[in-house]
Write a protein that holds these residues in place. Structure first.
Motif, PDB file in Angstrom:
ATOM      1  N   ASN A   1       0.829  -1.180  -0.032  1.00 15.59           N
ATOM      2  CA  ASN A   1       0.221   0.026  -0.022  1.00 15.59           C
ATOM      3  C   ASN A   1       0.817   1.240   0.077  1.00 15.59           C
ATOM      4  O   ASN A   1       0.556   2.394  -0.442  1.00 15.59           O
ATOM      5  CB  ASN A   1      -0.786   0.104   1.225  1.00 15.59           C
ATOM      6  CG  ASN A   1      -2.104  -0.908   0.926  1.00 15.59           C
ATOM      7  OD1 ASN A   1      -2.333  -1.146  -0.161  1.00 15.59           O
ATOM      8  ND2 ASN A   1      -2.783  -1.084   1.929  1.00 15.59           N
ATOM      9  N   HIS A   2       1.939   1.270   0.694  1.00 10.70           N
ATOM     10  CA  HIS A   2       2.744   2.236   0.656  1.00 10.70           C
ATOM     11  C   HIS A   2       3.324   2.669  -0.700  1.00 10.70           C
ATOM     12  O   HIS A   2       3.370   3.806  -0.960  1.00 10.70           O
ATOM     13  CB  HIS A   2       4.066   2.028   1.706  1.00 10.70           C
ATOM     14  CG  HIS A   2       5.103   3.035   1.832  1.00 10.70           C
ATOM     15  ND1 HIS A   2       4.713   4.214   2.511  1.00 10.70           N
ATOM     16  CD2 HIS A   2       6.409   3.490   1.288  1.00 10.70           C
ATOM     17  CE1 HIS A   2       5.773   5.166   2.395  1.00 10.70           C
ATOM     18  NE2 HIS A   2       6.597   4.649   1.643  1.00 10.70           N
TER      19      HIS A   2
ATOM     20  N   ALA B   1      -5.172   1.281  -2.794  1.00 11.75           N
ATOM     21  CA  ALA B   1      -4.441   0.727  -1.548  1.00 11.75           C
ATOM     22  C   ALA B   1      -5.755   0.286  -0.487  1.00 11.75           C
ATOM     23  O   ALA B   1      -6.723   1.017  -0.834  1.00 11.75           O
ATOM     24  CB  ALA B   1      -3.660   1.865  -0.695  1.00 11.75           C
TER      25      ALA B   1
ATOM     26  N   ASP C   1      -3.746   5.776  -4.829  1.00  8.26           N
ATOM     27  CA  ASP C   1      -4.217   5.700  -3.486  1.00  8.26           C
ATOM     28  C   ASP C   1      -5.427   4.941  -3.504  1.00  8.26           C
ATOM     29  O   ASP C   1      -5.731   4.180  -2.360  1.00  8.26           O
ATOM     30  CB  ASP C   1      -4.333   7.089  -2.615  1.00  8.26           C
ATOM     31  CG  ASP C   1      -3.115   7.932  -2.638  1.00  8.26           C
ATOM     32  OD1 ASP C   1      -2.715   8.159  -3.817  1.00  8.26           O
ATOM     33  OD2 ASP C   1      -2.687   8.474  -1.822  1.00  8.26           O
TER      34      ASP C   1
ATOM     35  N   ARG D   1       0.441   4.321  -2.867  1.00  8.23           N
ATOM     36  CA  ARG D   1       0.235   5.677  -2.354  1.00  8.23           C
ATOM     37  C   ARG D   1       1.435   6.452  -2.979  1.00  8.23           C
ATOM     38  O   ARG D   1       1.417   7.749  -3.513  1.00  8.23           O
ATOM     39  CB  ARG D   1       0.126   5.798  -1.025  1.00  8.23           C
ATOM     40  CG  ARG D   1      -1.112   5.364  -0.265  1.00  8.23           C
ATOM     41  CD  ARG D   1      -1.162   5.412   1.201  1.00  8.23           C
ATOM     42  NE  ARG D   1      -2.341   4.701   1.657  1.00  8.23           N
ATOM     43  CZ  ARG D   1      -2.184   3.682   2.373  1.00  8.23           C
ATOM     44  NH1 ARG D   1      -1.172   3.243   2.690  1.00  8.23           N
ATOM     45  NH2 ARG D   1      -3.218   2.963   2.933  1.00  8.23           N
TER      46      ARG D   1
END
Length: 295
Positions: free
Chosen positions: A136-137, A148, A145, A140
């Motif tokens: 997810n990092h 995520a 985003d 993003r």
């Protein structure tokens, strides 16, 4: 007299192995079949004959069918990646002229297979973590985003996330086996095909594919059987959740027997699992034997 003595001595070596196989393989199979006809509380020890009641219960159990569906999905994806994908990658690696690069790439792809399933499951549990996980990092960081999400916390993505981890973990092992099979093909065959003007794609289709079909059949058996015996990665990452969406036959068997204390029902699931894997193995062996490669 001497021939009879030789046969007797041969049997003397074989009999202990047969006894061990019978005691530790075939006897438990027969006992499991017997257990599947019981309603058995393993904690109190009470047993009640149920006949085919446990199997009838399987037919009406929605979690059993969803678990079977997850196993089938697991098998299909594994065939695509760990058989056909691994074969293609192995052919690409073996086509590289530099032996040093070949060895390096084989090692790079094999390293994940050296990690145990439990460790790999814990590793990807962190990778999929919604707040601190690197997946997810990374999404993003590149402006995605909206992609995520809680990968293991949603019914729509949890099973796919587990399957993705297993393909990463097993892909290199399959690739290495296919690389060994391709190395056994005589170089003269490839040379003759090149002289006839056959390009790289043609050599893969008309030379490599036919001459590694025994390994392909073997890998299909191993891959499909493994897909129906999945347990560790699911237990480590989701334990069958959320809402039983990632249950497979192995985890539902465990939960039925050791959590819900219905050992007879768990034995019925184990019997169905055995019949499925045995049927697939027999069919694959029959097909492979009829298409044995000789040169």
């Amino acid at each position: 007299m001497r021939a009879t003595l030789r046969r007797t001595l041969g049997l003397a070596w074989v009999v202990p192995a047969l006894v061990l196989v019978g005691v530790f393989v075939y006897l438990p199979l027969v006992q499991n079949l017997q257990f599947s006809t019981l309603k058995w509380d393993i904690y109190s020890g009470s047993q009640e004959y149920a006949g085919l009641g446990n199997y009838a219960k399987l037919v009406d159990d929605p979690v059993f069918w969803s678990s079977l569906g997850n196993n089938v999905l697991y098998a299909v994806v594994s065939i695509v990646f760990q058989v056909f994908g691994a074969l293609l990658l192995a052919a690409l690696i073996e086509s590289i002229r530099s032996e040093r690069w070949q060895r390096a790439l084989r090692a790079v792809y094999f390293i994940p297979s050296a990690i145990s399933l439990t460790v790999a499951g814990l590793l990807f549990y962190f990778v999929y973590e919604p707040n601190l996980g690197p997946l997810n990092h990374a999404l993003r960081a590149v402006g995605l985003d909206r992609l995520a999400q809680a990968w293991l916390g949603q019914e729509s993505t949890a099973m796919s996330a587990i399957i993705a981890m297993s393909q990463w973990q097993g892909f290199g092992y399959s690739t290495l086996l296919f690389a060994v099979a391709i190395q056994r093909i005589p170089a003269e065959i490839y040379g003759a095909a090149a002289i006839d003007g056959v390009g790289p794609v043609g050599r893969f289709v008309h030379v490599t594919l036919p001459l590694v079909r025994e390994m392909t059949g073997l890998m299909a058996i191993v891959t499909i059987s493994g897909a129906f015996q999945v347990f560790n990665e699911v237990m480590v990452m989701t334990a069958g959740g959320p809402n039983n969406s990632t249950q497979v036959l192995g985890t539902w068997l465990y939960r039925s027997g050791f959590v819900r204390n219905n050992f007879g029902y768990a034995a019925a699931i184990a019997t169905v699992l055995f019949v499925i894997t045995l049927g697939i193995a027999v069919a694959q062996l029959w097909v492979t034997r009829r298409r044995r490669v000789e040169w």
